[in-house]
Design a protein around this motif. Structure first.
Motif, PDB file in Angstrom:
ATOM      1  N   SER A  38       6.498  10.646   4.441  1.00 22.94           N
ATOM      2  CA  SER A  38       5.189  10.533   4.905  1.00 22.94           C
ATOM      3  C   SER A  38       4.101   9.999   3.519  1.00 22.94           C
ATOM      4  O   SER A  38       4.557   9.843   2.567  1.00 22.94           O
ATOM      5  CB  SER A  38       4.869  11.905   4.926  1.00 22.94           C
ATOM      6  OG  SER A  38       4.614  12.622   3.773  1.00 22.94           O
ATOM      7  N   GLU A  39       3.128   9.591   4.395  1.00 25.92           N
ATOM      8  CA  GLU A  39       2.125   8.682   3.504  1.00 25.92           C
ATOM      9  C   GLU A  39       1.440   9.707   2.501  1.00 25.92           C
ATOM     10  O   GLU A  39       1.257   9.459   1.194  1.00 25.92           O
ATOM     11  CB  GLU A  39       1.010   8.119   4.079  1.00 25.92           C
ATOM     12  CG  GLU A  39      -0.058   7.438   3.511  1.00 25.92           C
ATOM     13  CD  GLU A  39      -1.108   6.812   4.268  1.00 25.92           C
ATOM     14  OE1 GLU A  39      -2.106   6.302   3.704  1.00 25.92           O
ATOM     15  OE2 GLU A  39      -1.069   6.902   5.645  1.00 25.92           O
ATOM     16  N   SER A  40       1.258  11.014   2.942  1.00 23.84           N
ATOM     17  CA  SER A  40       0.842  12.009   1.650  1.00 23.84           C
ATOM     18  C   SER A  40       1.823  12.384   0.777  1.00 23.84           C
ATOM     19  O   SER A  40       1.453  12.431  -0.384  1.00 23.84           O
ATOM     20  CB  SER A  40       0.646  13.256   2.771  1.00 23.84           C
ATOM     21  OG  SER A  40       1.607  13.678   3.140  1.00 23.84           O
TER      22      SER A  40
ATOM     23  N   LEU B 176       4.001  10.176  -0.658  1.00 25.32           N
ATOM     24  CA  LEU B 176       3.969   8.964  -1.477  1.00 25.32           C
ATOM     25  C   LEU B 176       2.565   8.968  -2.298  1.00 25.32           C
ATOM     26  O   LEU B 176       2.794   8.872  -3.741  1.00 25.32           O
ATOM     27  CB  LEU B 176       3.778   7.711  -0.623  1.00 25.32           C
ATOM     28  CG  LEU B 176       4.434   6.340  -1.236  1.00 25.32           C
ATOM     29  CD1 LEU B 176       3.376   6.014  -2.341  1.00 25.32           C
ATOM     30  CD2 LEU B 176       5.761   6.738  -1.875  1.00 25.32           C
ATOM     31  N   LYS B 177       1.504   9.521  -1.852  1.00 22.97           N
ATOM     32  CA  LYS B 177       0.088   9.301  -2.381  1.00 22.97           C
ATOM     33  C   LYS B 177       0.470  10.675  -3.554  1.00 22.97           C
ATOM     34  O   LYS B 177      -0.228  10.255  -4.543  1.00 22.97           O
ATOM     35  CB  LYS B 177      -0.805   9.830  -1.544  1.00 22.97           C
ATOM     36  CG  LYS B 177      -1.240   8.405  -0.713  1.00 22.97           C
ATOM     37  CD  LYS B 177      -2.389   8.765   0.251  1.00 22.97           C
ATOM     38  CE  LYS B 177      -2.871   7.487   0.740  1.00 22.97           C
ATOM     39  NZ  LYS B 177      -3.867   7.647   1.835  1.00 22.97           N
TER      40      LYS B 177
ATOM     41  N   ALA C 245       5.567   4.105   1.921  1.00 25.57           N
ATOM     42  CA  ALA C 245       6.247   5.248   2.654  1.00 25.57           C
ATOM     43  C   ALA C 245       7.017   4.830   3.752  1.00 25.57           C
ATOM     44  O   ALA C 245       8.154   5.445   4.106  1.00 25.57           O
ATOM     45  CB  ALA C 245       5.034   6.284   3.210  1.00 25.57           C
ATOM     46  N   GLN C 246       6.857   3.843   4.536  1.00 25.81           N
ATOM     47  CA  GLN C 246       7.477   3.295   5.757  1.00 25.81           C
ATOM     48  C   GLN C 246       8.815   2.782   5.305  1.00 25.81           C
ATOM     49  O   GLN C 246       9.797   2.766   5.900  1.00 25.81           O
ATOM     50  CB  GLN C 246       6.516   2.271   6.404  1.00 25.81           C
ATOM     51  CG  GLN C 246       5.363   2.954   7.206  1.00 25.81           C
ATOM     52  CD  GLN C 246       4.644   1.946   7.908  1.00 25.81           C
ATOM     53  OE1 GLN C 246       4.691   0.755   7.378  1.00 25.81           O
ATOM     54  NE2 GLN C 246       3.712   2.399   8.886  1.00 25.81           N
TER      55      GLN C 246
ATOM     56  N   SER D 209       0.715  -1.136  -0.014  1.00 28.73           N
ATOM     57  CA  SER D 209       0.204  -0.128  -0.135  1.00 28.73           C
ATOM     58  C   SER D 209       0.879   1.082   0.046  1.00 28.73           C
ATOM     59  O   SER D 209       2.035   1.023   0.242  1.00 28.73           O
ATOM     60  CB  SER D 209      -0.934  -0.265   1.222  1.00 28.73           C
ATOM     61  OG  SER D 209      -0.163   0.170   2.307  1.00 28.73           O
ATOM     62  N   PRO D 210       0.357   2.244  -0.468  1.00 28.31           N
ATOM     63  CA  PRO D 210       1.173   3.651  -0.202  1.00 28.31           C
ATOM     64  C   PRO D 210       1.758   3.883   1.344  1.00 28.31           C
ATOM     65  O   PRO D 210       2.955   4.372   1.307  1.00 28.31           O
ATOM     66  CB  PRO D 210       0.218   4.749  -0.627  1.00 28.31           C
ATOM     67  CG  PRO D 210      -0.659   4.080  -1.438  1.00 28.31           C
ATOM     68  CD  PRO D 210      -0.980   2.730  -0.940  1.00 28.31           C
ATOM     69  N   LYS D 211       1.066   3.517   2.404  1.00 24.53           N
ATOM     70  CA  LYS D 211       1.513   3.707   3.387  1.00 24.53           C
ATOM     71  C   LYS D 211       2.745   2.775   3.853  1.00 24.53           C
ATOM     72  O   LYS D 211       3.877   3.462   4.457  1.00 24.53           O
ATOM     73  CB  LYS D 211       0.554   3.338   4.589  1.00 24.53           C
ATOM     74  CG  LYS D 211       0.817   3.421   5.967  1.00 24.53           C
ATOM     75  CD  LYS D 211      -0.304   3.054   7.031  1.00 24.53           C
ATOM     76  CE  LYS D 211       0.004   3.311   8.376  1.00 24.53           C
ATOM     77  NZ  LYS D 211      -1.239   2.987   9.433  1.00 24.53           N
ATOM     78  N   GLU D 212       2.845   1.556   3.377  1.00 26.00           N
ATOM     79  CA  GLU D 212       3.550   0.751   3.487  1.00 26.00           C
ATOM     80  C   GLU D 212       5.049   1.234   2.910  1.00 26.00           C
ATOM     81  O   GLU D 212       6.058   1.115   3.323  1.00 26.00           O
ATOM     82  CB  GLU D 212       3.236  -0.778   3.086  1.00 26.00           C
ATOM     83  CG  GLU D 212       2.238  -1.320   4.002  1.00 26.00           C
ATOM     84  CD  GLU D 212       1.750  -2.598   3.491  1.00 26.00           C
ATOM     85  OE1 GLU D 212       1.361  -3.703   4.120  1.00 26.00           O
ATOM     86  OE2 GLU D 212       1.433  -2.762   2.437  1.00 26.00           O
TER      87      GLU D 212
END
Length: 299
Positions: free
Chosen positions: A17-19, A21-22, A11-12, A6-9
């Motif tokens: 930040s997740e934002s 990456l999105k 990003a980590q 996922s974008p969150k993963e």
């Protein structure tokens, strides 16, 4: 190994930040697909390619399902070839396969090309390991184990390779199939490593690779070319006694020319044609093979 993130993963994985990456995904910097529910997903291959191309550090490789436990900590482009080769040679000689594989994966994730890995640390470390034979009978099994470690590392790296973006690629993947490259080692040549190196190098250049492995008759290589219709055919020659004579190499090159496939030969056995075929290219290194392959892709 995980298949997608996922974008969150992601990003980590790269420490942003997740934002951010999105935003990169929406802007096309990161290739994404959508689930049935509309959620963004990024393949592991595209995640690794994005990080390497953007020179972003992979700070949490374990989230990719990758174990990099090597003992070399370097900046992205700051590692010296001789230092990487020395440490890899020590790990292989000391029987530390996990750390040796981890080192190679770490260098790849930090942006080093497959050709660099093959020409520098792997080549020099294997030369060091091979010299053990001269004074210690343990050198036989040490070398065999070292080859196995390198094979495993390259196979894992191969799974992480994604085809580079091309100017004609479109989001719905209608740009057509990738060009194919195939090859192997000639009859009587039992070595696995050289052909796998070639396979990974041409894959990184953007080819769909078909590795036919060791001990391959030249007639069978031509038959495979007739089926797959490759743009590039490699022949990895690691055993001096098994390397085809110049006349046979030129004849093979001419046969492949009729199929519109370029023949590239190379390896530690130093094969050479006699110059009769314009379709034969001798490469002295994996870097040279990679550059030639990239030229064919873009040409």
């Amino acid at each position: 190994m995980k298949q997608s993130l996922s974008p969150k993963e992601l990003a980590q994985v790269i420490g942003v930040s997740e934002s951010s990456l999105k935003r990169w995904a929406d802007g096309g910097r990161v290739r994404v697909t959508r689930t049935m529910g509309g959620h963004r997903r990024i393949t592991i291959q595209d995640a690794v390619r994005f990080a390497r191309d953007s020179r972003l550090p992979i700070v949490r490789p374990e989230l990719l399902g990758i174990n990099t436990v090597g003992k070399l900590s370097v900046q992205q482009q700051g590692v010296r070839p001789e230092e990487a080769a020395r440490i890899l040679g020590e790990l292989l000689t000391d029987g530390k396969p996990d750390e040796a594989r981890g080192l190679l994966l770490d260098l790849f994730l930090k942006g080093k090309s497959v050709a660099w890995l093959c020409d520098q640390p792997i080549r020099e470390a294997m030369r060091t390991v091979g010299e053990i034979w001269a004074h210690d009978s343990k050198g036989i099994y040490i070398e065999h184990a070292a080859i196995d470690v390198c094979l495993h590392a390259l196979n894992q790296i191969r799974l992480l390779l994604a085809a580079p973006d091309r100017h004609d690629a479109v989001a719905d993947d209608t740009a057509g199939p990738r060009a194919t490259a195939l090859g192997g080692a000639p009859s009587g040549d039992p070595y696995l490593l050289g052909s796998l190196m070639c396979s990974c190098v041409v894959a990184e250049a953007g080819f769909a690779d078909v590795n036919l492995g060791p001990n391959l008759p030249l007639d069978s290589l031509v038959e495979a070319a007739e089926q797959y219709r490759p743009k590039l055919v490699w022949l990895s020659c690691s055993h001096h006694d098994a390397t085809p004579p110049p006349g046979e190499l030129d004849a093979l090159a001419d046969s492949l020319a009729a199929l519109r496939a370029k023949l590239v030969v190379g390896g530690r056995a130093h094969p050479h044609g006699h110059g009769g075929s314009e379709n034969l290219r001798v490469c002295e290194s994996m870097a040279e093979l990679g550059a030639f392959a990239e030229g064919l892709i873009s040409g």
